[in-house]
Design a protein around this motif. Structure first.
Motif, short mmCIF file in Angstrom:
data_model
loop_
_atom_site.label_atom_id
_atom_site.label_comp_id
_atom_site.label_asym_id
_atom_site.label_seq_id
_atom_site.Cartn_x
_atom_site.Cartn_y
_atom_site.Cartn_z
N ILE A 189 0.88 -1.58 -0.14
CA ILE A 189 -0.45 -0.15 0.39
C ILE A 189 0.78 0.90 0.21
O ILE A 189 0.71 2.45 -1.12
CB ILE A 189 -0.81 0.00 1.24
N LYS A 190 2.39 1.41 0.74
CA LYS A 190 2.76 2.09 0.62
C LYS A 190 3.90 2.17 -0.30
O LYS A 190 3.78 3.93 -0.96
CB LYS A 190 3.86 1.90 1.78
N ALA A 191 4.02 1.12 -1.26
CA ALA A 191 4.10 1.47 -2.68
C ALA A 191 3.56 2.15 -3.62
O ALA A 191 4.08 2.65 -4.57
CB ALA A 191 4.75 -0.13 -2.94
N ALA A 192 2.41 1.54 -3.50
CA ALA A 192 1.19 1.81 -4.61
C ALA A 192 1.15 3.77 -4.41
O ALA A 192 0.79 4.07 -5.06
CB ALA A 192 -0.48 1.34 -4.13
N LEU A 193 0.79 4.13 -3.46
CA LEU A 193 1.01 5.44 -3.03
C LEU A 193 1.86 6.43 -3.17
O LEU A 193 2.01 7.21 -3.51
CB LEU A 193 0.81 5.94 -0.86
N MET A 194 3.21 6.02 -3.44
CA MET A 194 4.58 6.41 -4.02
C MET A 194 4.24 6.14 -5.13
O MET A 194 5.06 7.31 -5.99
CB MET A 194 5.87 5.70 -3.47
N GLU A 195 4.30 5.65 -5.66
CA GLU A 195 3.74 5.23 -7.35
C GLU A 195 2.85 6.44 -7.83
O GLU A 195 3.14 7.52 -8.93
CB GLU A 195 3.59 3.51 -7.69
N ALA A 196 1.57 6.50 -7.42
CA ALA A 196 0.46 7.54 -7.22
C ALA A 196 1.15 9.02 -7.34
O ALA A 196 1.26 9.43 -8.13
CB ALA A 196 -0.75 7.63 -6.41
N GLN A 197 1.77 9.14 -6.41
CA GLN A 197 2.57 10.45 -5.38
C GLN A 197 3.98 10.81 -7.16
O GLN A 197 3.57 11.78 -7.72
CB GLN A 197 3.36 10.28 -4.67
N ASN A 198 3.95 9.70 -7.89
CA ASN A 198 4.93 9.04 -9.42
C ASN A 198 4.39 10.16 -10.29
O ASN A 198 5.06 11.32 -11.84
CB ASN A 198 6.30 9.01 -9.43
N LEU A 199 3.16 9.16 -9.98
CA LEU A 199 2.78 9.58 -12.19
C LEU A 199 1.82 11.02 -11.71
O LEU A 199 1.65 11.40 -12.60
CB LEU A 199 1.61 8.05 -11.15
N VAL A 200 1.46 11.43 -10.46
CA VAL A 200 0.71 12.93 -10.59
C VAL A 200 1.95 13.83 -10.90
O VAL A 200 2.24 14.64 -11.75
CB VAL A 200 0.30 13.15 -9.02
N LYS A 201 3.06 13.59 -10.55
CA LYS A 201 4.02 14.80 -10.91
C LYS A 201 4.09 15.13 -11.86
O LYS A 201 5.17 14.90 -12.39
CB LYS A 201 5.71 14.12 -9.90
N SER A 202 4.38 13.35 -12.42
CA SER A 202 5.11 13.34 -13.62
C SER A 202 4.15 13.76 -15.16
O SER A 202 4.54 13.51 -16.23
CB SER A 202 5.47 12.38 -13.83
N ASN A 203 2.50 13.57 -14.51
CA ASN A 203 1.89 14.46 -15.82
C ASN A 203 1.91 12.99 -16.66
O ASN A 203 1.67 13.61 -17.86
CB ASN A 203 2.46 15.55 -16.50
#
Length: 346
Positions: free
Chosen positions: A304-318
């Motif tokens: 779940i933590k890894a998914a949150l980090m991935e979501a964070q990166n996806l939002v930042k990267s557009n």
């Protein structure tokens, strides 16, 4: 940045989901706020039992839960106050930038599609998974969103997969292949043969057919298949590695092999870490106009933590906006036939 977590989704909900959120918020590299969606009393009770509070954590009450066996379309109509529906609606209304659930995969896909809509040019979304090998990782898609694909779906998966792989790994021109049962041109089902024609007409760096063994080597960067085959491949791989490491461990635990076990333990630990699906968190639904991630039903807190980090990166990267911009251009020289628009059963 606000990321929504479906606290009621998954085999170990809500406990594991809450633990994963706490781990994320305690990580110095996390920058997002989290909205936990679900039954408020239960969420507050779990947070109090962990003595956790943070200004970056919010709770959104949702009274209903979508079960693993619920029909996605029926539950969308009948369970309007489910954690899944409420959570995705927060992304739709721009109150949050991303959504994560370890719940019913079909429901996450259907709700995301119905609420957020498709990127123009994408008929069906795909779920991609990076499969590790000695020199990096191969992106396999679809791994579960579209069980019965049309030829044009496989072309669109190839285009999205190429964009994602290029964006994530900085590979200039990812090598794309189509899953079949042999390298020879005459092999494969009518679906595969027609999809091959479309992929050959595309601007992609298309290299022909891949076989199952090519998932775990460096022959291709992106392998395209239907969601049925992709999901079977993913689950088979996870089970194989788990069984293999378990068998090795049980044999090394024998007294006569303890010295050898101590010597190779660091190597085994490293390999277990590489192949642990919980390190990869969630898979984004590609083709949806928004960030929606599907996590394993059996996810632990680390996942779940890894998914949150991935979501964070996806939002930042557009990345979603990049797919939206590039797919129209990529499809501009493609002409679909009647066969490309059909599910081919023979």
């Amino acid at each position: 940045m606000k990321i929504v977590v479906d606290s009621m989704g998954g085999d170990n909900a809500p406990f594991i989901n809450i633990d994963g959120v706490i781990e994320y918020l305690n990580d110095p590299s996390s920058i997002g706020e989290v909205i936990l969606v679900g039954q408020e009393d239960l969420i507050r009770q779990e947070l109090q039992s962990r003595s956790f509070d943070s200004p970056r954590l919010h709770i959104q009450h949702a009274s209903q839960v979508v079960g693993m066996n619920d029909s996605p379309t029926r539950s969308f109509k009948e369970k309007k106050d489910s954690s899944l529906r409420v959570g995705i609606e927060l992304v739709k209304s721009k109150e949050a930038e991303a959504f994560i659930s370890a719940g019913n995969t079909g429901a996450v896909m259907a709700y995301s599609l119905l609420s957020l809509g498709r990127i123009p040019g994408v008929d069906r979304p795909a779920v991609g998974a990076f499969m590790p090998h000695e020199e990096g990782a191969t992106l396999l898609l679809d791994v579960g969103a579209v069980a019965e694909a049309k030829p044009k779906n496989l072309l669109q998966f190839g285009i999205m997969g190429s964009i994602v792989h290029r964006y994530v790994t900085q590979t200039k021109s990812p090598r794309v292949a189509l899953m079949s049962i042999g390298e020879e041109a005459e092999k494969g089902t009518p679906l595969v043969k027609e999809a091959k024609r479309l992929l050959e007409e595309s601007h992609l760096n298309f290299k022909g057919y891949a076989e199952g063994r090519d998932i775990f080597n460096n022959k291709f960067d992106v392998i395209v298949t239907d969601g049925f085959t992709g999901n079977v491949s993913l689950k088979l791989a996870e089970s194989t590695f788990k069984t293999l490491f378990s068998m090795i461990k049980s044999r090394l635990d024998r007294p006569s092999r303890l010295i050898g076990a101590r010597l190779i333990k660091p190597v085994l630990t490293e390999l277990v870490e590489i192949f642990d699906p919980n390190n990869y968190g969630g898979s984004p639904l590609l083709g949806i106009k928004g960030v929606s991630l599907i996590a394993h039903g059996s996810s632990n807190a680390k996942a779940i933590k890894a998914a949150l980090m991935e979501a964070q990166n996806l939002v930042k990267s557009n990345l979603i906006q990049v797919i939206e911009q590039e797919i129209t251009t990529s499809l501009s020289n493609i002409t679909y036939t009647d066969m490309d628009e059909e599910i081919i059963h023979h």
